[in-house]
Write a protein that holds these residues in place. Structure first.
Motif, PDB file in Angstrom:
ATOM      1  N   ASP A 130      10.222   3.802  -4.072  1.00  0.00           N
ATOM      2  CA  ASP A 130       8.845   3.492  -4.460  1.00  0.00           C
ATOM      3  C   ASP A 130       8.086   3.187  -3.167  1.00  0.00           C
ATOM      4  O   ASP A 130       7.982   2.038  -2.750  1.00  0.00           O
ATOM      5  CB  ASP A 130       8.810   2.314  -5.422  1.00  0.00           C
ATOM      6  CG  ASP A 130       7.414   1.963  -5.897  1.00  0.00           C
ATOM      7  OD1 ASP A 130       6.429   2.565  -5.392  1.00  0.00           O
ATOM      8  OD2 ASP A 130       7.294   1.089  -6.770  1.00  0.00           O
ATOM      9  N   ARG A 131       7.580   4.225  -2.533  1.00  0.00           N
ATOM     10  CA  ARG A 131       6.942   4.094  -1.222  1.00  0.00           C
ATOM     11  C   ARG A 131       5.745   3.145  -1.261  1.00  0.00           C
ATOM     12  O   ARG A 131       5.521   2.380  -0.321  1.00  0.00           O
ATOM     13  CB  ARG A 131       6.520   5.465  -0.697  1.00  0.00           C
ATOM     14  CG  ARG A 131       6.023   5.439   0.739  1.00  0.00           C
ATOM     15  CD  ARG A 131       5.722   6.844   1.234  1.00  0.00           C
ATOM     16  NE  ARG A 131       5.383   6.859   2.631  1.00  0.00           N
ATOM     17  CZ  ARG A 131       4.167   6.612   3.128  1.00  0.00           C
ATOM     18  NH1 ARG A 131       3.176   6.310   2.297  1.00  0.00           N
ATOM     19  NH2 ARG A 131       3.947   6.654   4.427  1.00  0.00           N
ATOM     20  N   ASN A 132       4.966   3.194  -2.321  1.00  0.00           N
ATOM     21  CA  ASN A 132       3.796   2.310  -2.412  1.00  0.00           C
ATOM     22  C   ASN A 132       4.194   0.840  -2.354  1.00  0.00           C
ATOM     23  O   ASN A 132       3.487   0.026  -1.751  1.00  0.00           O
ATOM     24  CB  ASN A 132       2.995   2.597  -3.686  1.00  0.00           C
ATOM     25  CG  ASN A 132       2.339   3.957  -3.637  1.00  0.00           C
ATOM     26  OD1 ASN A 132       2.047   4.482  -2.568  1.00  0.00           O
ATOM     27  ND2 ASN A 132       2.113   4.547  -4.803  1.00  0.00           N
ATOM     28  N   LYS A 133       5.307   0.475  -2.959  1.00  0.00           N
ATOM     29  CA  LYS A 133       5.771  -0.909  -2.947  1.00  0.00           C
ATOM     30  C   LYS A 133       6.119  -1.364  -1.525  1.00  0.00           C
ATOM     31  O   LYS A 133       5.945  -2.531  -1.178  1.00  0.00           O
ATOM     32  CB  LYS A 133       6.976  -1.079  -3.876  1.00  0.00           C
ATOM     33  CG  LYS A 133       7.399  -2.516  -4.030  1.00  0.00           C
ATOM     34  CD  LYS A 133       8.487  -2.679  -5.062  1.00  0.00           C
ATOM     35  CE  LYS A 133       8.820  -4.157  -5.179  1.00  0.00           C
ATOM     36  NZ  LYS A 133       9.806  -4.425  -6.178  1.00  0.00           N
ATOM     37  N   GLU A 134       6.596  -0.432  -0.702  1.00  0.00           N
ATOM     38  CA  GLU A 134       6.954  -0.769   0.682  1.00  0.00           C
ATOM     39  C   GLU A 134       5.758  -1.316   1.455  1.00  0.00           C
ATOM     40  O   GLU A 134       5.919  -2.082   2.397  1.00  0.00           O
ATOM     41  CB  GLU A 134       7.494   0.473   1.399  1.00  0.00           C
ATOM     42  CG  GLU A 134       8.778   1.007   0.800  1.00  0.00           C
ATOM     43  CD  GLU A 134       9.108   2.426   1.257  1.00  0.00           C
ATOM     44  OE1 GLU A 134       8.514   2.912   2.246  1.00  0.00           O
ATOM     45  OE2 GLU A 134       9.959   3.062   0.604  1.00  0.00           O
ATOM     46  N   PHE A 135       4.555  -0.903   1.064  1.00  0.00           N
ATOM     47  CA  PHE A 135       3.342  -1.276   1.805  1.00  0.00           C
ATOM     48  C   PHE A 135       2.470  -2.288   1.067  1.00  0.00           C
ATOM     49  O   PHE A 135       1.333  -2.525   1.475  1.00  0.00           O
ATOM     50  CB  PHE A 135       2.540  -0.018   2.135  1.00  0.00           C
ATOM     51  CG  PHE A 135       3.259   0.870   3.107  1.00  0.00           C
ATOM     52  CD1 PHE A 135       3.390   0.512   4.438  1.00  0.00           C
ATOM     53  CD2 PHE A 135       3.830   2.055   2.687  1.00  0.00           C
ATOM     54  CE1 PHE A 135       4.063   1.311   5.341  1.00  0.00           C
ATOM     55  CE2 PHE A 135       4.505   2.874   3.579  1.00  0.00           C
ATOM     56  CZ  PHE A 135       4.621   2.503   4.907  1.00  0.00           C
ATOM     57  N   GLU A 136       2.986  -2.919   0.016  1.00  0.00           N
ATOM     58  CA  GLU A 136       2.224  -3.930  -0.702  1.00  0.00           C
ATOM     59  C   GLU A 136       1.910  -5.096   0.219  1.00  0.00           C
ATOM     60  O   GLU A 136       2.787  -5.599   0.923  1.00  0.00           O
ATOM     61  CB  GLU A 136       3.018  -4.454  -1.900  1.00  0.00           C
ATOM     62  CG  GLU A 136       3.066  -3.544  -3.078  1.00  0.00           C
ATOM     63  CD  GLU A 136       3.885  -4.129  -4.229  1.00  0.00           C
ATOM     64  OE1 GLU A 136       4.499  -5.207  -4.080  1.00  0.00           O
ATOM     65  OE2 GLU A 136       3.916  -3.469  -5.283  1.00  0.00           O
ATOM     66  N   LYS A 137       0.657  -5.532   0.207  1.00  0.00           N
ATOM     67  CA  LYS A 137       0.284  -6.727   0.968  1.00  0.00           C
ATOM     68  C   LYS A 137       0.983  -7.923   0.348  1.00  0.00           C
ATOM     69  O   LYS A 137       1.112  -8.028  -0.870  1.00  0.00           O
ATOM     70  CB  LYS A 137      -1.235  -6.925   0.958  1.00  0.00           C
ATOM     71  CG  LYS A 137      -1.984  -5.825   1.691  1.00  0.00           C
ATOM     72  CD  LYS A 137      -1.593  -5.780   3.146  1.00  0.00           C
ATOM     73  CE  LYS A 137      -2.236  -4.595   3.849  1.00  0.00           C
ATOM     74  NZ  LYS A 137      -1.617  -4.306   5.106  1.00  0.00           N
ATOM     75  N   GLY A 138       1.493  -8.802   1.183  1.00  0.00           N
ATOM     76  CA  GLY A 138       2.188  -9.984   0.701  1.00  0.00           C
ATOM     77  C   GLY A 138       3.609  -9.723   0.234  1.00  0.00           C
ATOM     78  O   GLY A 138       4.179 -10.552  -0.474  1.00  0.00           O
TER      79      GLY A 138
END
Length: 169
Positions: free
Chosen positions: A72-80
């Motif tokens: 889940d690439r988007n989760k890798e870049f979640e702020k916080g």
């Protein structure tokens, strides 16, 4: 095959060194240092570690261990993004160990360097390479990606700590 072995050994040396320096930087940080971003637009060390781990999973574990790509690439870049120091060390060590394991596999069978390991797998996601890529091209892409992000990790660690202490053994 002599040049193939030389190339693989060179990559093994580079990834072994990169692992050492990245782990040394992370080990000098606090829990807060791991999750803090240098600026609102920047990724934290937690984001960068998660991203490296995701790239290694989707590009190498799918080949080496026949593990389906669940990244889940988007989760890798979640702020916080929350990650403990212990998790950051473990994910970093695991990422490099998987890369090194794959390179050792290629070293023992250098003819695979020009193989197309993704040819019969589902389409790659979030990748600069496609399903027709060779193992050589895959390793070159991983080399670039990991080096780019470990540089960011070390730079972010220096921003947080100022001076880092390096063990050159």
């Amino acid at each position: 095959m002599e040049i193939a072995i030389e190339l693989i050994e060179s990559m093994l040396g580079k990834f072994t060194s990169e692992k050492k320096w990245t782990l040394q930087a992370i080990e000098q940080l606090s829990e807060d240092d791991i999750i803090s971003s240098p600026s609102p637009e920047s990724n934290s060390i937690a984001n960068l570690v998660a991203h490296i781990r995701g790239a290694v999973h989707s590009r190498i574990e799918t080949i080496l261990l026949d593990i389906p790509d669940t990244r889940d690439r988007n989760k890798e870049f979640e702020k916080g993004l929350k990650m403990s120091k212990e998790q950051a060390v473990t994910k970093t060590r695991d990422s490099f160990d998987i890369i090194i394991q794959y390179l050792e596999h290629l070293k023992s069978t250098p003819e695979l360097l020009m193989s197309q390991p993704f040819l019969n797998l589902p389409p790659l996601t979030y990748s600069q390479v496609n399903n027709e890529t060779t193992a050589l091209n895959l390793m070159m892409a991983i080399f670039r990606e990991v080096h780019f992000h470990t540089g960011q990790i070390i730079y972010a660690a220096k921003i947080r700590k100022g001076q880092l202490v390096w063990n050159y053994d």
